[in-house]
Design a protein around this motif. Structure first.
Motif, short mmCIF file in Angstrom:
data_model
loop_
_atom_site.label_atom_id
_atom_site.label_comp_id
_atom_site.label_asym_id
_atom_site.label_seq_id
_atom_site.Cartn_x
_atom_site.Cartn_y
_atom_site.Cartn_z
N TRP A 1 0.49 -1.83 -0.05
CA TRP A 1 -0.46 -0.08 0.34
C TRP A 1 0.99 1.08 -0.29
N PRO B 1 -6.57 -3.38 3.97
CA PRO B 1 -5.26 -3.15 4.35
C PRO B 1 -4.55 -3.57 6.03
N SER C 1 -2.18 -6.54 3.52
CA SER C 1 -0.84 -6.41 3.82
C SER C 1 0.11 -7.30 3.26
N ILE D 1 -4.06 3.58 3.66
CA ILE D 1 -5.10 2.93 4.25
C ILE D 1 -6.01 3.69 5.54
#
Length: 972
Positions: free
Chosen positions: A794, A937, A971, A801
């Motif tokens: 990310w 995330p 993630s 996020i």
């Protein structure tokens, strides 16, 4: 002075201290009658079996009451003649020595209709007037009302006829008269009420013990080959008569026919196949004609008679000892009278009676017992007769417990609870206490209370509602008419259950009734009992045969959420595999209970029913029997395949349940209706399709939690409360919400949830509906493979996020670029973020001759760092599970839904393709595959906890059971 009052002194029970030949039952009836009218002015009912000397007591009654003028009401012309003769001669009193004067009252037999007041007044010249009600009842238009003082004593013979309208109008015409009702059976074949107070009942058992009744020998005849039933009975009657006469008995045959034509046919059967000399007596023949035939019988010119009616009314011939029953009575009352006519003793050259019959179908249980092949009549006759009389007296005592009641219309002035036959159907509620009978019941609907009677001690209330209705297919009021609904409310305090029986079975109606009968000290309406309670209705049943089964889906896809199985053995199609997918929704069966056939139905909607109707006391007994089962019965085993289907158990706490999703009750999607929302007094009518439920995971406690009801742009906070009762409350004072059904009836949203409980799915697979749980955690589960989480860099992608949408560096923006910018981008990419969304993004693409649909749900990470925030994971997984409903839509409905969202809600857009392209694609009739994914995330394969893993595993299992694929983006 009248004949009776002047000569009362000559009616002597014990002349010179010696007891006369009155039977003790006759003395008992006379003394009971005298005692009654010293205290009461209500009608007196005297019950004496046929043949036990009732006529003597009838003739003594006017003397006893010092009557000035007596009206005697008889049900038939023949009995009218019999009563006229009895009073004209007073032979029954003179034979006993009770009355010794050579005198008789002036008797008038009314043969035509009384049409003028003058015709009534002419009857003052007589001491006794004998009538049938059809000639003198003011219920007939041409009959005027008589003077109330015309008769001071009214006697009704064979009073089981009297509740008919013509009888009641005649009795009511003389309110100041002392009224006495004589009957052999104090109940009617139509089960209507016999008005009056039981002052003396002489049991049939005593009649046998006192030798008033003698032996009755049933002869069950089976026709031989080539014989009809009528021929077999006729031949046996001849054999029996010849045998009896050979023993010195002077007996006659009485043959009973079903109709006049049947009687004519029987006359031919007897004439051609036996030596018996028979003639027909029929109630519609003149009295002179019938009496002439009876005279021939007494003169020895005939061996018997054939009759269409029972002939026990008005015929006093003890030598009728052979009953040839070519047509069985289906009424116990008439059957016992008929048999009693043959059973009586007291005549020389008379022996035991014979009752000749063949088996017959269609009889009620009592009559079937009598005609069983091994029935011992000397024992069974008194049992049946006296049990029925005792039951009738118990019922009358029960109805006397009701208050006078209230009614709105004159039509109900003479209405009797005795005439009601409620169908055995109840909705049952848990109510240990807190019941009160209101003074009045006013419903919010157009149902008006027109009748109400209460029995506070028994905790019973009976109500009748009236409303105007018309067919839905007409616009004018031309066919509008009144309809009536019956409602009985009964509280079994001993076991803590409230029963509501209603012919109006809508949930709105039940809720309104509940509100009136729940004590003001109770904080919430009681909960309907759980399926685990109604299922106990099966307790103690044997030989269960299931005709109708409803199966509720508990796992798998949403197709066929409720299945019906119907047939003579509907359970045969259920197997053990079904028990892993469905549980019990309802069942209807027949069975044996304590040796008797019963029918029983029960459902998850807290309803129990049986295919029968009864008087209110019997209905209450049925409810009491259910209450005992509900409180003390075990979990029944039927021995049928119904046992494969589980039963949801009640819960009093959420402890141990890890809630994952909330959804509407399946009935919400099946029952047409609308949600109405009122904000600051401004109403809005919305489609249920736009309403969504979401759990506030951080508010969950053992006995409560908050959830949100989202309708369009509105969010209503609701509270789910669980304890001894279950309820849902609207926490937002500014917004009210109600459900409006297809008929326009309204139920406040909390009340709606009480009758249509929301459904919860738990992480471990368990499911809760309202306050019932079904345990599925024992089913094998596959652990979630954390490596399935696709790791996204990310930070490298420049995504914040913590920003879900609305900025260039949001997760939504990143996902849009990913979906549109892919080397082989999907044909259509629709952005649908907002309240009521199917998913934040929905994509459509044709691949390998199949339409692949991907639905993505996105949730941001609130702390800007990778790490588990439990509520975020639960929320996004809940959204994923709910979006499975999209797969249940036909392609045309999918297009319609997206088109509506695109054109009517802001922020919706096509990132790739357009409406036209989507329509073309969905019209292609290609098969469809659904893939559902989540983007969070905050999840990382390397940091996932056991709790999150369990949530993801449950979500994956649910999705893969119904869709083609599940994916998760997190993630690294």
């Amino acid at each position: 002075m009248s004949f009776f009052s002047e000569r009362q002194q000559y009616l002597q029970f014990f002349p010179n201290g010696a007891e006369l030949s009155l039977r003790k039952n006759q003395r008992g009836a006379i003394h009971a009658l005298a005692a009654h009218f010293t205290l009461h002015d209500t009608p007196a009912i005297i019950t004496m079996p046929t043949g036990s000397g009732k006529t003597t007591v009838i003739c003594a009654t006017p003397f006893l009451l010092k009557a000035k003028r007596v009206l005697v009401i008889a049900p038939s012309v023949m009995l009218k003649g019999h009563m006229a003769n009895a009073f004209t001669t007073l032979n029954s009193l003179k034979k006993t020595g009770l009355f010794t004067l050579d005198a008789a009252p002036k008797v008038k037999v009314v043969t035509g209709t009384v049409k003028t007041p003058e015709a009534w007044e002419e009857l003052r010249a007589f001491d006794v007037v004998v009538v049938t009600p059809h000639t003198v009842s003011p219920a007939r238009l041409q009959v005027p009302l008589p003077s109330e003082d015309l008769f001071d004593v009214v006697i009704v013979d064979e009073a089981h006829h009297s509740p008919a309208h013509t009888w009641n109008e005649l009795l009511d015409a003389f309110p100041r008269a002392q009224r006495v009702l004589f009957t052999a059976t104090p109940y009617r074949s139509d089960s209507l009420e016999l008005n009056g107070e039981h002052v003396y009942t002489y049991p049939t058992l005593k009649a046998f013990e006192d030798k008033i009744f003698g032996e009755v020998n049933p002869q069950r005849i089976t026709p031989q080959d080539g014989e009809t039933a009528d021929l077999a009975i006729a031949r046996q009657a001849e054999i029996t008569l010849m045998q009896d006469r050979g023993r010195g008995h002077h007996h006659y045959v009485l043959a009973r026919a079903a109709t006049k034509d049947h009687a004519e046919a029987l006359l031919d059967v007897y004439g051609k196949n036996t030596s018996l000399r028979m003639q027909i007596i029929y109630s519609k023949h003149t009295l002179k004609h019938n009496q002439g035939i009876l005279d021939l019988l007494e003169q020895g010119e005939l061996d018997g008679i054939i009759t269409v009616d029972m002939l026990s009314e008005g015929v006093d011939i003890p030598r009728f000892k052979i009953a040839a029953v070519h047509a069985l009575h289906k009424s116990l009352a008439i059957t016992l009278q008929f048999i009693g006519r043959f059973a009586r003793t007291g005549e020389d050259k008379v022996g035991p009676a014979s009752f000749i019959y063949t088996p017959s179908d269609g009889l009620n249980a009592e009559i079937e017992r009598l005609y069983e092949e091994d029935a011992v009549w000397a024992t069974l006759l008194p049992q049946l007769a006296d049990a029925r009389i005792e039951k009738e007296e118990e019922d009358k005592a029960f109805f006397q417990g009701f208050d006078p009641g209230s009614f709105d219309y004159a039509d109900f002035a003479g209405f009797s609870l005795f005439s009601l036959r409620p169908y055995h159907h109840v909705k049952v509620y848990d109510l240990p206490d807190g019941f009160e009978i209101p003074e009045s019941v006013t419903l919010e609907s157009n149902h008006r209370t027109v009748f109400k009677k209460d029995y506070p001690k028994a905790r019973v209330s009976v109500l009748i509602f009236r409303y105007l209705d018309k067919p839905k297919w007409i616009r004018s009021d031309f066919l509008t008419q009144y309809h009536y609904e019956l409602c009985i409310v009964y509280h079994n305090k001993e076991h803590g259950f409230l029963f509501i029986s209603s012919t109006e079975k809508t949930e709105q109606f039940y809720q309104q009734i509940l509100k009136h009968f729940i004590a003001s000290t109770v904080s919430a309406l009681p909960s309907p009992v759980s399926m685990s309670i109604t299922n106990k209705s099966l307790h103690n049943l044997t030989q269960v045969q299931v005709f109708n089964v409803g199966m509720r889906k508990i796992r798998g896809n949403r197709d066929e959420t409720y299945l019906y199985r119907i047939g003579n053995r509907a359970d045969n199609v259920i197997d053990s595999a079904d028990g892993k997918i469905y549980d019990r929704g309802h069942a209807f069966c027949k069975a044996q209970e304590n040796g008797k056939d019963v029918t029983l139905g029960f459902s998850s909607a807290a309803k129990v029913w049986s295919n029968r109707t009864d008087k209110i006391p019997d209905f209450i007994h049925w409810c009491d029997a259910l209450a005992i089962k509900f409180r003390n019965g075990s979990n029944p085993v039927t021995g049928t395949n119904l046992d494969y289907l589980g039963v949801r158990e009640p819960i009093a706490s959420l402890k141990g349940f890890d809630l994952l999703t909330i959804d509407w009750n399946p009935r919400f999607y099946e029952e047409p209706g609308k949600l109405t929302v009122e904000v600051h007094g401004q109403p809005q009518l919305l489609s249920p399709e736009d309403a969504h439920l979401w759990i506030d995971y951080e508010s969950i406690k053992n006995d409560r939690f908050e959830f949100h009801l989202e309708i369009g742009s509105l969010t209503i906070k609701m509270m789910y409360l669980l304890g001894s009762t279950f309820r849902v409350e609207n926490m937002d004072e500014k917004i009210t919400c109600s459900f409006v059904d297809q008929q326009g009836r309204t139920l406040e949203i909390g009340e709606y949830f009480q009758s249509h409980p929301p459904v919860f799915r738990c992480v471990n697979g368990d499911m809760i509906e309202g306050r019932e749980a079904i345990r599925l955690s024992s089913l094998p589960k596959s652990p979630f493979d954390a490596q399935l989480i696709q790791a996204i860099d990310w930070r490298g992608a420049g995504v914040d996020i913590s920003k879900e949408f609305g900025t260039p560096n949001s997760i939504h923006n990143w996902l849009e670029q990913r979906l549109v910018g892919a080397a082989q981008a999907d044909d259509v990419v629709f952005y649908d973020h907002g309240s009521g969304e199917t998913g934040d993004f929905i994509t459509f693409a044709v691949k390998e001759d199949c339409i692949h649909i991907h639905i993505y749900h996105v949730k941001s990470c609130k702390n800007r760092v990778v790490g588990e925030r439990v509520s975020d994971v639960y929320e996004v997984c809940g959204q994923v599970i709910k979006s499975v409903k999209f797969r249940d839509l036909p392609p045309a409905e999918m297009f319609k839904k997206i088109k509506h969202r695109f054109e009517n809600t802001s922020g919706k857009k096509f990132c790739n393709g357009d409406l036209a392209k989507l329509e073309t694609l969905l019209k292609s009739r290609l098969p469809i595959e659904i893939h559902i994914g989540l983007v969070q995330p905050g999840m990382a394969a390397s940091k996932i906890t056991e709790r999150t893993s369990n949530v993801l595993a449950a979500t994956q299992a649910y999705i893969m059971a119904q869709c083609a694929g599940f994916l998760a983006l997190g993630s690294s």
